[in-house]
Design a protein around this motif. Structure first.
Motif, PDB file in Angstrom:
ATOM      1  N   GLU A   2     -15.086   1.763   0.153  1.00  0.00           N
ATOM      2  CA  GLU A   2     -15.019   3.006  -0.601  1.00  0.00           C
ATOM      3  C   GLU A   2     -15.496   4.149   0.293  1.00  0.00           C
ATOM      4  O   GLU A   2     -16.208   3.951   1.264  1.00  0.00           O
ATOM      5  CB  GLU A   2     -15.894   2.893  -1.850  1.00  0.00           C
ATOM      6  N   SER A   3     -15.078   5.344  -0.065  1.00  0.00           N
ATOM      7  CA  SER A   3     -15.474   6.508   0.729  1.00  0.00           C
ATOM      8  C   SER A   3     -16.971   6.660   0.721  1.00  0.00           C
ATOM      9  O   SER A   3     -17.614   6.448  -0.300  1.00  0.00           O
ATOM     10  CB  SER A   3     -14.855   7.769   0.145  1.00  0.00           C
ATOM     11  N   GLU A  49      -8.202   5.516  -3.022  1.00  0.00           N
ATOM     12  CA  GLU A  49      -8.532   6.080  -1.725  1.00  0.00           C
ATOM     13  C   GLU A  49      -9.897   5.597  -1.308  1.00  0.00           C
ATOM     14  O   GLU A  49     -10.786   5.467  -2.155  1.00  0.00           O
ATOM     15  CB  GLU A  49      -8.585   7.615  -1.843  1.00  0.00           C
ATOM     16  N   GLY A  50     -10.058   5.342  -0.050  1.00  0.00           N
ATOM     17  CA  GLY A  50     -11.357   4.907   0.437  1.00  0.00           C
ATOM     18  C   GLY A  50     -11.632   5.489   1.797  1.00  0.00           C
ATOM     19  O   GLY A  50     -11.109   6.548   2.158  1.00  0.00           O
ATOM     20  N   GLU A  51     -12.479   4.782   2.515  1.00  0.00           N
ATOM     21  CA  GLU A  51     -12.876   5.218   3.851  1.00  0.00           C
ATOM     22  C   GLU A  51     -11.681   5.026   4.787  1.00  0.00           C
ATOM     23  O   GLU A  51     -11.407   3.923   5.252  1.00  0.00           O
ATOM     24  CB  GLU A  51     -14.080   4.355   4.286  1.00  0.00           C
ATOM     25  N   ARG A  52     -10.967   6.091   5.036  1.00  0.00           N
ATOM     26  CA  ARG A  52      -9.798   6.066   5.913  1.00  0.00           C
ATOM     27  C   ARG A  52      -8.697   5.101   5.455  1.00  0.00           C
ATOM     28  O   ARG A  52      -7.998   4.493   6.270  1.00  0.00           O
ATOM     29  CB  ARG A  52     -10.204   5.755   7.360  1.00  0.00           C
ATOM     30  N   ARG A 111      -5.644   4.935   2.146  1.00  0.00           N
ATOM     31  CA  ARG A 111      -5.067   5.630   0.995  1.00  0.00           C
ATOM     32  C   ARG A 111      -3.892   4.809   0.490  1.00  0.00           C
ATOM     33  O   ARG A 111      -3.036   4.381   1.271  1.00  0.00           O
ATOM     34  CB  ARG A 111      -4.603   7.032   1.407  1.00  0.00           C
TER      35      ARG A 111
END
Lengths: 112, 112
Positions: free
Chosen positions: A106-107, B22-25, B27
């Motif tokens: 996750e971001s 969406e996450g860390e880099r 989508r």
């Protein structure tokens, strides 16, 4: 070029997992179930988020703390945040169930 | 819970893109096309890898340097590494074409 629905097995001793693509902390998997379910009292508890879509067959998913399970038909998708405990209560015994799963980080939370 | 095939538009002025997760880099997008194609001489040239599967409709994809285009039917999937130039030559004019795309960073190369 490969196809998600080619050569689907109909009678598996256990679920079949194929890694379709992998990157920096992301993994795309196809999982085929032929009636399998999670063992009793077993909960998935994953360090990464999982976005999952059911593409063939059907399944019943339970999220911890939710009174009602979710019945998934082809096209149904949901996001399971990291640590969201869940289990598969049922997959169709009559036809292969095809899941597509994307595991990812996750971001990072920012305060921008 | 949402479904990839719910409320599909049949006549879009341009392609419809929905970000599903969406996450860390990473989508995950659903793209719906209703006959659109890439403009003449346009090539996608993306900084991230893209794993793409066609889930409904049909399409013709061209990869730069390949003599033959690829015709995609539901379930067909492929990995486009970062910088792999490609264009959509055709999507079905008769029914919505549904793409599922995962954009992500390729693994860092290690020498382990």
């Amino acid at each position: 070029m490969r196809n998600l629905f080619d050569d689907l097995p109909h009678d598996l001793p256990e679920e079949l997992t194929d890694v379709l693509a992998e990157g920096e902390r992301v993994r795309i998997e196809r999982i085929v179930s032929t009636g399998q379910a999670s063992p009793e009292n077993f909960w998935y508890d994953q360090p990464q988020a999982e976005w999952v879509v059911l593409l063939a067959g059907s399944a019943t998913l339970r999220l911890e703390g939710e009174p009602q399970p979710l019945t998934l038909q082809p096209g149904d998708h949901l996001l399971l945040p990291a640590g969201r405990r869940h289990r598969v209560e049922r997959t169709s015994p009559d036809e292969p169930t095809v899941w597509l799963c994307v595991f990812f980080d996750e971001s990072a939370r920012t305060t921008e």
